[in-house]
Design a protein around this motif. Structure first.
Motif, PDB file in Angstrom:
ATOM      1  N   PHE A  95       0.824  -1.209   0.096  1.00  0.00           N
ATOM      2  CA  PHE A  95      -0.074  -0.022   0.143  1.00  0.00           C
ATOM      3  C   PHE A  95       0.777   1.156   0.055  1.00  0.00           C
ATOM      4  O   PHE A  95       2.032   1.266   0.478  1.00  0.00           O
ATOM      5  CB  PHE A  95      -1.035   0.110   1.122  1.00  0.00           C
ATOM      6  N   ASN A  96       0.306   2.095  -0.373  1.00  0.00           N
ATOM      7  CA  ASN A  96       0.730   3.639  -0.425  1.00  0.00           C
ATOM      8  C   ASN A  96       0.339   4.384   0.630  1.00  0.00           C
ATOM      9  O   ASN A  96      -0.990   4.873   0.703  1.00  0.00           O
ATOM     10  CB  ASN A  96       0.538   4.275  -1.814  1.00  0.00           C
ATOM     11  N   ASP A  97       1.095   4.491   1.810  1.00  0.00           N
ATOM     12  CA  ASP A  97       0.493   5.355   2.995  1.00  0.00           C
ATOM     13  C   ASP A  97       0.796   6.581   2.916  1.00  0.00           C
ATOM     14  O   ASP A  97       0.574   7.355   4.192  1.00  0.00           O
ATOM     15  CB  ASP A  97       0.984   4.643   4.232  1.00  0.00           C
ATOM     16  N   THR A  98       0.819   7.462   1.692  1.00  0.00           N
ATOM     17  CA  THR A  98       0.796   9.031   1.748  1.00  0.00           C
ATOM     18  C   THR A  98      -0.560   9.445   2.264  1.00  0.00           C
ATOM     19  O   THR A  98      -1.701   8.721   2.324  1.00  0.00           O
ATOM     20  CB  THR A  98       0.957   9.460   0.559  1.00  0.00           C
ATOM     21  N   GLN A 218      -9.472  10.277   1.726  1.00  0.00           N
ATOM     22  CA  GLN A 218      -8.136   9.832   2.563  1.00  0.00           C
ATOM     23  C   GLN A 218      -8.234   8.180   2.788  1.00  0.00           C
ATOM     24  O   GLN A 218      -9.233   7.691   3.376  1.00  0.00           O
ATOM     25  CB  GLN A 218      -8.465  10.525   3.777  1.00  0.00           C
ATOM     26  N   CYS A 219      -7.306   7.616   2.424  1.00  0.00           N
ATOM     27  CA  CYS A 219      -6.929   6.104   2.729  1.00  0.00           C
ATOM     28  C   CYS A 219      -7.215   6.008   4.336  1.00  0.00           C
ATOM     29  O   CYS A 219      -6.574   6.910   5.081  1.00  0.00           O
ATOM     30  CB  CYS A 219      -5.889   5.500   2.058  1.00  0.00           C
ATOM     31  N   ILE A 220      -7.822   4.921   4.808  1.00  0.00           N
ATOM     32  CA  ILE A 220      -7.778   4.512   6.284  1.00  0.00           C
ATOM     33  C   ILE A 220      -6.545   4.509   6.900  1.00  0.00           C
ATOM     34  O   ILE A 220      -6.479   4.643   8.128  1.00  0.00           O
ATOM     35  CB  ILE A 220      -8.784   3.631   6.695  1.00  0.00           C
ATOM     36  N   TYR A 221      -5.445   4.147   6.102  1.00  0.00           N
ATOM     37  CA  TYR A 221      -4.294   3.662   6.657  1.00  0.00           C
ATOM     38  C   TYR A 221      -3.052   4.889   6.263  1.00  0.00           C
ATOM     39  O   TYR A 221      -2.116   4.683   6.603  1.00  0.00           O
ATOM     40  CB  TYR A 221      -3.651   2.419   6.126  1.00  0.00           C
ATOM     41  N   GLY A 234      -6.710   2.755  -3.139  1.00  0.00           N
ATOM     42  CA  GLY A 234      -6.628   2.562  -1.529  1.00  0.00           C
ATOM     43  C   GLY A 234      -8.162   3.098  -0.900  1.00  0.00           C
ATOM     44  O   GLY A 234      -8.453   2.749   0.236  1.00  0.00           O
ATOM     45  N   LEU A 235      -8.783   4.184  -1.411  1.00  0.00           N
ATOM     46  CA  LEU A 235      -9.920   4.536  -0.876  1.00  0.00           C
ATOM     47  C   LEU A 235     -10.956   3.397  -0.786  1.00  0.00           C
ATOM     48  O   LEU A 235     -11.822   3.448  -0.052  1.00  0.00           O
ATOM     49  CB  LEU A 235     -10.716   5.399  -1.862  1.00  0.00           C
ATOM     50  N   HIS A 236     -10.798   2.310  -1.641  1.00  0.00           N
ATOM     51  CA  HIS A 236     -11.963   1.073  -1.474  1.00  0.00           C
ATOM     52  C   HIS A 236     -11.781   0.311  -0.209  1.00  0.00           C
ATOM     53  O   HIS A 236     -12.653  -0.462   0.109  1.00  0.00           O
ATOM     54  CB  HIS A 236     -11.677   0.274  -2.681  1.00  0.00           C
ATOM     55  N   PHE A 237     -10.451   0.444   0.366  1.00  0.00           N
ATOM     56  CA  PHE A 237     -10.140  -0.406   1.620  1.00  0.00           C
ATOM     57  C   PHE A 237     -11.016   0.170   2.830  1.00  0.00           C
ATOM     58  O   PHE A 237     -10.591   1.288   3.311  1.00  0.00           O
ATOM     59  CB  PHE A 237      -8.763  -0.694   1.910  1.00  0.00           C
ATOM     60  N   THR A 238     -11.598  -0.593   3.548  1.00  0.00           N
ATOM     61  CA  THR A 238     -12.329  -0.262   4.875  1.00  0.00           C
ATOM     62  C   THR A 238     -11.759  -0.947   6.058  1.00  0.00           C
ATOM     63  O   THR A 238     -10.868  -1.726   5.648  1.00  0.00           O
ATOM     64  CB  THR A 238     -13.665  -0.622   4.861  1.00  0.00           C
TER      65      THR A 238
END
Length: 394
Positions: A95-98, A218-221, A234-238
């Motif tokens: 994952f990209n955690d930016t 914003q991605c949760i991670y 990454g926005l699809h990951f809950t």
């Protein structure tokens, strides 16, 4: 020679996603009917491309590639959450955690009070309070102009022209750096792509009453601040999806690539070898390298989550197929033909015609197969963009 026009396809506004995937629910109380909406980004549509065969699937398949059917004999459509069916214990998702800055601000120009949009790109020098920004309309903003932000709590002076729309601002304040950043970001808004903002404004009546929230972009991670747009896949990951990944024994590795202007940059040359994208800052830790490389050595799958992640991995991969610790900048532009060195699978969104992200998918999955996937997906009503449906290349 790869040509820009090879990556064009017809797209209507109806096939552009303007919000995260949303489920409609209806509650009946006698004759009264109440409709409400629940955001479920992990339940968007999914299309799968098999690299070796070039086959495209919009419906669930078993491990042998045969369609799965419901009790009535109908093919069961694929959803984003089904991606875990294609991975095993010991595989690794990268994952990209930016973290996205609230980069869009509005100001008024001194004397004229003209409304000026200021789009933050990056902080150049904390001590001198210098920022690299874009301004709109740019023709009104010259060196020496002052910009006043909401309630005049912040003031900035234009000290340099960098591009046609680019400016360097010096913020004038006596706050500590942390207090300044807090005040600046409190004035900012999520930097949604311009096409999303424009289409939402044009079509408000036809969209359900969905509450807009900053965390939608914003991605949760996300944890390392510096991006001006979200790594959209990454926005699809809950949180539920991340928990399922953990339960299934799938590893998670993280790198950082601060998604920048190259994601908005229109390609204006037919010969793609002449396109020069904007550079983006990236960091890959030794810990991430070890996990990804050990996964490859053990014969398990390594899946790059999103175009920015795949770009970062290809920036730091060696000729041996293993990624190396890296801290610096990348201007890598991936389009067919391209030999990938690290990832064995790629999860991305469906994107706009002639976009760098679409080209990257064509390079990974094969031009013909991915273009076929786009054609079938759009015919089935799938949507493209930062909130669009997903494409898994396995």
């Amino acid at each position: 020679m790869a040509k820009l026009s090879q990556f064009n396809y017809p797209l209507t506004n109806a096939n552009v996603a303007l919000y995260p995937h949303t489920s409609e629910h209806v509650i009946k109380n006698g004759r009264k009917k109440t409709t409400f909406y629940v955001k479920r980004p992990d339940e968007c549509n999914l299309v799968i491309v098999q690299r070796k065969t070039g086959k495209v699937f919009l419906h669930k398949i078993d491990r042998k590639g045969k369609s799965i059917r419901d009790e009535e004999g109908n093919k069961v459509p694929l959803k984003f959450s089904d991606i875990l069916d294609f991975f095993d214990e010991g595989d690794t998702f990268v994952f990209n955690d930016t973290k996205v800055m609230p980069a869009r601000l509005y100001s008024r120009k001194e004397k004229t009070d003209a409304k000026i949009e200021v789009f933050l790109l990056r902080e150049l020098n904390a001590d001198m309070r210098l920022w690299d920004v874009l301004v709109e309309p740019a023709r009104k903003i010259r060196i020496g102009n002052k910009l006043f932000f909401e309630d005049d709590t912040l003031v900035a002076e234009v000290v340099d022209n960098t591009t046609s729309r680019g400016r360097t601002l010096r913020f004038l304040h006596d706050y500590s750096h942390d207090e300044f950043k807090r005040r600046l970001y409190a004035l900012g808004q999520p930097p949604l792509p311009r096409y999303v903002m424009d289409l939402r404004a044009k079509d408000k009546k036809n969209h359900p009453d969905i509450e807009e929230e900053p965390e939608d972009f914003q991605c949760i991670y996300a944890c390392n601040e510096g991006a001006v747009t979200a790594p959209s896949t990454g926005l699809h990951f809950t949180r539920q999806m991340m928990k399922r990944i953990d339960i299934n024994g799938i590893n998670t590795a993280f790198l950082t690539l601060h998604c920048g202007l190259s994601n908005f940059q229109l390609i204006d040359v037919e010969d793609l070898s002449k396109h020069k994208p904007e550079s983006e800052e990236m960091h890959v830790s030794a810990e991430t390298c070890k996990l990804v490389n050990d996964t490859k050595r053990s014969g398990h799958k390594v899946c790059a989550i999103g175009a920015s992640t795949l770009k970062a991995m290809e920036t730091c991969v060696g000729t041996d197929g293993f990624i190396k610790e890296y801290s610096g900048w990348t201007s890598k532009f991936i389009y067919p033909p391209y030999d990938f060195g690290s990832a064995t699978c790629f999860l991305t969104n469906l994107y706009h015609p002639m976009s760098p992200m679409m080209m990257e998918a064509c390079a990974f999955g094969g031009y013909e197969a991915v273009m076929t996937a786009y054609k079938q997906a759009l015919k089935a009503g799938f949507k493209v963009g930062c909130f669009g449906d997903a494409l898994l290349i396995i």
